[in-house]
Design an enzyme around this catalytic site. Structure first.
Site, PDB file in Angstrom:
ATOM      1  N   HIS A   1       0.716   3.096  -2.545  1.00  0.00           N
ATOM      2  CA  HIS A   1       1.757   3.953  -1.955  1.00  0.00           C
ATOM      3  C   HIS A   1       3.175   3.397  -2.127  1.00  0.00           C
ATOM      4  O   HIS A   1       4.102   4.130  -2.446  1.00  0.00           O
ATOM      5  CB  HIS A   1       1.483   4.142  -0.458  1.00  0.00           C
ATOM      6  CG  HIS A   1       0.144   4.756  -0.171  1.00  0.00           C
ATOM      7  ND1 HIS A   1      -0.149   6.069  -0.454  1.00  0.00           N
ATOM      8  CD2 HIS A   1      -0.992   4.224   0.365  1.00  0.00           C
ATOM      9  CE1 HIS A   1      -1.401   6.331  -0.088  1.00  0.00           C
ATOM     10  NE2 HIS A   1      -1.938   5.226   0.404  1.00  0.00           N
TER      11      HIS A   1
ATOM     12  N   GLU B   1      -1.831  -1.233   0.103  1.00  0.00           N
ATOM     13  CA  GLU B   1      -0.795  -0.284   0.524  1.00  0.00           C
ATOM     14  C   GLU B   1       0.404  -0.306  -0.409  1.00  0.00           C
ATOM     15  O   GLU B   1       0.991   0.732  -0.707  1.00  0.00           O
ATOM     16  CB  GLU B   1      -0.377  -0.566   1.978  1.00  0.00           C
ATOM     17  CG  GLU B   1      -1.453  -0.239   2.994  1.00  0.00           C
ATOM     18  CD  GLU B   1      -1.887   1.229   2.967  1.00  0.00           C
ATOM     19  OE1 GLU B   1      -1.029   2.114   2.898  1.00  0.00           O
ATOM     20  OE2 GLU B   1      -3.111   1.472   3.013  1.00  0.00           O
TER      21      GLU B   1
ATOM     22  N   HIS C   1      -0.852   1.550   9.395  1.00  0.00           N
ATOM     23  CA  HIS C   1      -1.786   1.727   8.282  1.00  0.00           C
ATOM     24  C   HIS C   1      -0.954   1.861   7.018  1.00  0.00           C
ATOM     25  O   HIS C   1      -1.103   1.079   6.104  1.00  0.00           O
ATOM     26  CB  HIS C   1      -2.680   2.954   8.497  1.00  0.00           C
ATOM     27  CG  HIS C   1      -3.664   3.174   7.375  1.00  0.00           C
ATOM     28  ND1 HIS C   1      -4.739   3.987   7.472  1.00  0.00           N
ATOM     29  CD2 HIS C   1      -3.710   2.676   6.120  1.00  0.00           C
ATOM     30  CE1 HIS C   1      -5.422   3.973   6.329  1.00  0.00           C
ATOM     31  NE2 HIS C   1      -4.804   3.190   5.497  1.00  0.00           N
TER      32      HIS C   1
END
Ligand code: 5GP
Length: 240
Positions: free
Chosen positions: A134, A130, A80
Site C-alpha cells: 500500500h 503494508e 492496520h
C-alpha cells in the site's frame, strides 16, 4: 493469532485473484480482515490494479482485544494500514519496488512499536507488507516510507476511534454489547464520517475503517465500500 472469521467470507475466486496479483511478504495464517475491496458484497473482487492513481485513503485500525491474546487492556486502536483506494472498488498495490527499510523509519520506531504492532507475525514483517502493498502507492501524498508511516500514524492519532466511542459512553466490556448503528453514529459525530466496522468471532469488533479524502479529511465511503458488521456487536476489554 486473530480469530476473525472474515476470511471465510472472501469469495474464493476473488481471494485467489487478489492473492496472485497482490501477495507480498510472508503468508500469514490470517483471520484478520482483507482489504475490504477484495471482497465486495456481490462477491466480485475490487482487487488491486497496476495503476498508481487513487481516489481516497482508507484508514484501517484494529481493536487489539479482539485479535491479540497477549495484549494488555488497551485504550487505543492500533494501525492496520492506510490504503490508497479507488471509488470504483479497485485499489493500486505494489506500485514500486523500494523495499521496506527499518533505518528509514528509525526516528519513529517507538511510535511504530506502540501504535502499529502486529498481532500475527513479527512487527517488521507487517510493516514490510503494508509498505510494499500500500505505502508504495501513496504518492503523491507521500513520497517516502518515512512520510508514509509518519502520515499514517498521524491519521491514526487524529482519528482516535477509542476516544470517539468513549465520548458516547461506548467503552470496552467483556459483558456489554452495543448496536453497530450506535457505534457508527458515535464515530460519525466525533470524527465526521461513518466507519466500516469489521467483526470477528462472537461478532466482536476486530477493525474499523474510515474513508479519508486526498487531504486526509473525513469523507463518506463510496458504495463500493459496504458496511461489514451490523446488529449487536461486542467491543471486548480483553481477549476472550
Ligand atoms: P492488507 O494486505 O490489505 O494490508 O490487509 C490484509 C492482510 O493484512 C491480511 O493478509 C492479514 O493477514 C494482514 N494482517 C492484518 N492484521 C495483521 C497483523 O496484525 N499482523 C500481520 N502480520 N498481518 C496482519
Amino acid at each position: 493469532m486473530s480469530r476473525s472469521s472474515t476470511v471465510r467470507e472472501i469469495a474464493a475466486a476473488a481471494a485467489v485473484a487478489a492473492a496472485l496479483l497482490c501477495a507480498v511478504g510472508p503468508a500469514v495464517a490470517s483471520a484478520a480482515r482483507q482489504h475490504p475491496l477484495a471482497r465486495r458484497a456481490d462477491g466480485s473482487s475490487g482487487g488491486c490494479v497496476t495503476a498508481t492513481s487513487w481516489d481516497y485513503m482508507y484508514l484501517e485500525q484494529q481493536w487489539p482485544a479482539t485479535s491479540c491474546k497477549n495484549c494488555t487492556e488497551n485504550t487505543y486502536f492500533t494501525m492496520h494500514g492506510l490504503w490508497p483506494t479507488n471509488n470504483d472498488g479497485s485499489y493500486p498495490c505494489n506500485c514500486e519496488s523500494t523495499p521496506f527499510d527499518p533505518s528509514a523509519v528509525a526516528s519513529i520506531r517507538t511510535s511504530l512499536d506502540t501504535y502499529w504492532p502486529s498481532f500475527q507475525e513479527d512487527d517488521q514483517s507487517f510493516w514490510t507488507h503494508e509498505w510494499s502493498k500500500h505505502g508504495t502507492c501513496s504518492a503523491p501524498l507521500y513520497t517516502s516510507q518515512l512520510e508514509f508511516f509518519k502520515g499514517a500514524l498521524g491519521a491514526r492519532a487524529k482519528y482516535d476511534l477509542y476516544q470517539a466511542l468513549a465520548s458516547a459512553s461506548i467503552t470496552p466490556s467483556n459483558s456489554a454489547t452495543y448496536q453497530a448503528s450506535d457505534i457508527e453514529a458515535a464515530v460519525n459525530k466525533a470524527l465526521g464520517t461513518t466507519p466500516i466496522i469489521s467483526c470477528g468471532y462472537h461478532n466482536e469488533i476486530s477493525e474499523m475503517g474510515l474513508c479519508l479524502d486526498k487531504q486526509l479529511q473525513p469523507m463518506a465511503c463510496p458504495s463500493s465500500q459496504p458496511q461489514q458488521c451490523t446488529g449487536e456487536v461486542g467491543y471486548p476489554s480483553s481477549y476472550n
